[in-house]
Write an enzyme that holds these catalytic residues in place. Structure first.
Site, PDB file in Angstrom:
ATOM      1  N   LYS A  53       0.841  -1.208   0.000  1.00 31.21           N
ATOM      2  CA  LYS A  53       0.000   0.000   0.000  1.00 31.21           C
ATOM      3  C   LYS A  53       0.867   1.245   0.000  1.00 31.21           C
ATOM      4  O   LYS A  53       0.638   2.198  -0.748  1.00 31.21           O
ATOM      5  CB  LYS A  53      -0.932   0.001   1.228  1.00 31.21           C
ATOM      6  CG  LYS A  53      -2.076  -0.992   1.094  1.00 31.21           C
ATOM      7  CD  LYS A  53      -2.894  -1.183   2.371  1.00 31.21           C
ATOM      8  CE  LYS A  53      -3.960  -2.246   2.132  1.00 31.21           C
ATOM      9  NZ  LYS A  53      -4.734  -2.626   3.309  1.00 31.21           N
ATOM     10  N   GLN A  97      -5.164  -1.360   9.418  1.00 37.18           N
ATOM     11  CA  GLN A  97      -5.109  -2.706   8.833  1.00 37.18           C
ATOM     12  C   GLN A  97      -5.764  -3.712   9.778  1.00 37.18           C
ATOM     13  O   GLN A  97      -5.500  -3.722  10.990  1.00 37.18           O
ATOM     14  CB  GLN A  97      -3.644  -3.085   8.560  1.00 37.18           C
ATOM     15  CG  GLN A  97      -3.451  -4.372   7.805  1.00 37.18           C
ATOM     16  CD  GLN A  97      -3.945  -4.317   6.350  1.00 37.18           C
ATOM     17  OE1 GLN A  97      -4.004  -3.256   5.726  1.00 37.18           O
ATOM     18  NE2 GLN A  97      -4.303  -5.460   5.814  1.00 37.18           N
ATOM     19  N   ASP A 120     -11.425   3.013   3.805  1.00 37.73           N
ATOM     20  CA  ASP A 120     -11.828   1.603   3.801  1.00 37.73           C
ATOM     21  C   ASP A 120     -13.342   1.457   3.639  1.00 37.73           C
ATOM     22  O   ASP A 120     -13.829   0.352   3.410  1.00 37.73           O
ATOM     23  CB  ASP A 120     -11.471   0.967   5.158  1.00 37.73           C
ATOM     24  CG  ASP A 120     -10.330  -0.029   5.041  1.00 37.73           C
ATOM     25  OD1 ASP A 120     -10.058  -0.504   3.926  1.00 37.73           O
ATOM     26  OD2 ASP A 120      -9.720  -0.323   6.078  1.00 37.73           O
TER      27      ASP A 120
HETATM   28  N1  GUN Z   1      -7.191  -6.653   5.817  1.00 40.30           N
HETATM   29  C1  GUN Z   1      -7.409  -7.352   4.677  1.00 40.30           C
HETATM   30  N2  GUN Z   1      -8.006  -6.573   3.755  1.00 40.30           N
HETATM   31  C2  GUN Z   1      -8.173  -5.368   4.314  1.00 40.30           C
HETATM   32  C3  GUN Z   1      -8.741  -4.128   3.851  1.00 40.30           C
HETATM   33  O1  GUN Z   1      -9.228  -3.979   2.719  1.00 40.30           O
HETATM   34  N3  GUN Z   1      -8.725  -3.110   4.744  1.00 40.30           N
HETATM   35  C4  GUN Z   1      -8.219  -3.253   5.996  1.00 40.30           C
HETATM   36  N4  GUN Z   1      -8.260  -2.198   6.797  1.00 40.30           N
HETATM   37  N5  GUN Z   1      -7.698  -4.364   6.451  1.00 40.30           N
HETATM   38  C5  GUN Z   1      -7.676  -5.412   5.613  1.00 40.30           C
END
Ligand code: GUN
Length: 289
Positions: A53, A97, A120
């Site tokens: 990311k 996350q 998100d």
């Molecule tokens: N963990 C796995 N996929 C995601 C996501 O799209 N967002 C977040 N915050 N955590 C994740």
């Protein structure tokens, strides 16, 4: 005729290139979209995602900061960091996350984020906006699935769509997005009575159950569009160090029946981060007015 294989990797690269151009244009007006990612603990998969990311945000010309906190971080410490990021005008997107270590409440953490920065799309305000048809920041993976579906099918009006899986990050928002696109939507899950029959009726099948190879080739309606969100690693074969990565759909069988299908890897996976960047640019533009 074998299915058209949907190339999510190429689509994602194209989207990220368009976003990089847009970010250049914004920089000319003094706006640099800023993404803050919070990672608590040492979950190995999360560490890999978070590094990607950060790298892709920077490659698109954005400002990206990752906050790596120890697993012992308290709820109050996390709330305080989110509060500082909410108040920071250089930060337009905040992502915590998931999963969080035991002892931290994911609902409380998500609710602490300013909804305007909720890239998100998990905050109750974002969920409510999506459900009621108001402009919303939409969870990244379902947003990416919709982009691929529209690219393949154009108008989705009237299609029978089945989503397998009901998670907050994927299945539920996917159902809302398909409904908003005028599909007739069914959301199936582990307690669904006859999943094979539900699948056989679907013009659009989105598999997000997290169960390797669950959807069989003879469950697919001929000509259907199949979006496989699963990423599962099988146990290694004898003599191999690592098992094969597979989706929730038996791809080899399904591609002989479907009209179009996403592969694993290289289908939905690459879309998630591209859509996170898209959401960050969207949040920055909205905040700048
Ligand atoms: N963990 C796995 N996929 C995601 C996501 O799209 N967002 C977040 N915050 N955590 C994740």
């Amino acid at each position: 005729m074998p299915a058209h294989i949907i190339d999510g990797k190429a689509f994602s690269a194209g989207l990220r290139a368009r976003l990089a151009d847009e970010v250049k244009g914004l920089a000319g007006r003094g706006l640099v979209p800023g993404l803050a990612v919070i990672l608590v603990g040492e979950d190995p998969a999360s560490q890999v995602y978070v590094r990607s990311k950060e790298r892709m945000a920077r490659e698109a010309g954005m400002a990206s900061t990752t906050y790596r906190l120890p697993a012992e971080t308290t709820q109050a410490e996390l709330d305080a960091l989110i509060g500082r990021l909410n108040a920071d005008e250089a930060v337009h997107g905040i992502l915590v996350q998931l999963p969080l270590p035991a002892g931290l409440d994911p609902h409380r953490v998500v609710e602490a984020i300013d909804p305007a920065k909720d890239v998100d799309g998990l905050h109750p305000v974002s969920v409510g906006n999506l459900a009621s048809g108001a402009p919303a920041l939409v969870p990244c993976t379902p947003k990416g699935c919709m982009m691929l579906l529209r690219d393949v099918l154009g108008d989705l009006t009237g299609a029978r769509a089945l989503v397998v899986g009901r998670s907050n990050l994927m299945g539920k928002p996917m159902g809302q997005l398909l409904l908003a696109a005028n599909c007739t939507v069914t959301v199936a899950h582990s307690r669904t009575r006859d999943l094979a029959e539900e699948c056989r009726r679907a013009d659009i099948l989105v598999a997000a159950a997290g169960r390797p190879l669950m959807v069989k080739g003879d469950w697919i309606k001929p000509g259907a569009t199949v979006i496989d969100v699963g990423i599962n690693r099988l146990p290694p074969e004898p003599g191999q160090e690592k098992g094969r990565l597979v989706g929730d759909v038996d791809f080899d069988a399904a591609k002989e029946v479907a009209g179009a299908i996403t592969p694993v890897p290289g289908g939905v996976g690459p879309m998630t981060i591209a859509c996170l960047l898209d959401n960050t640019v969207e949040a920055a533009c909205r905040m700048a007015g």
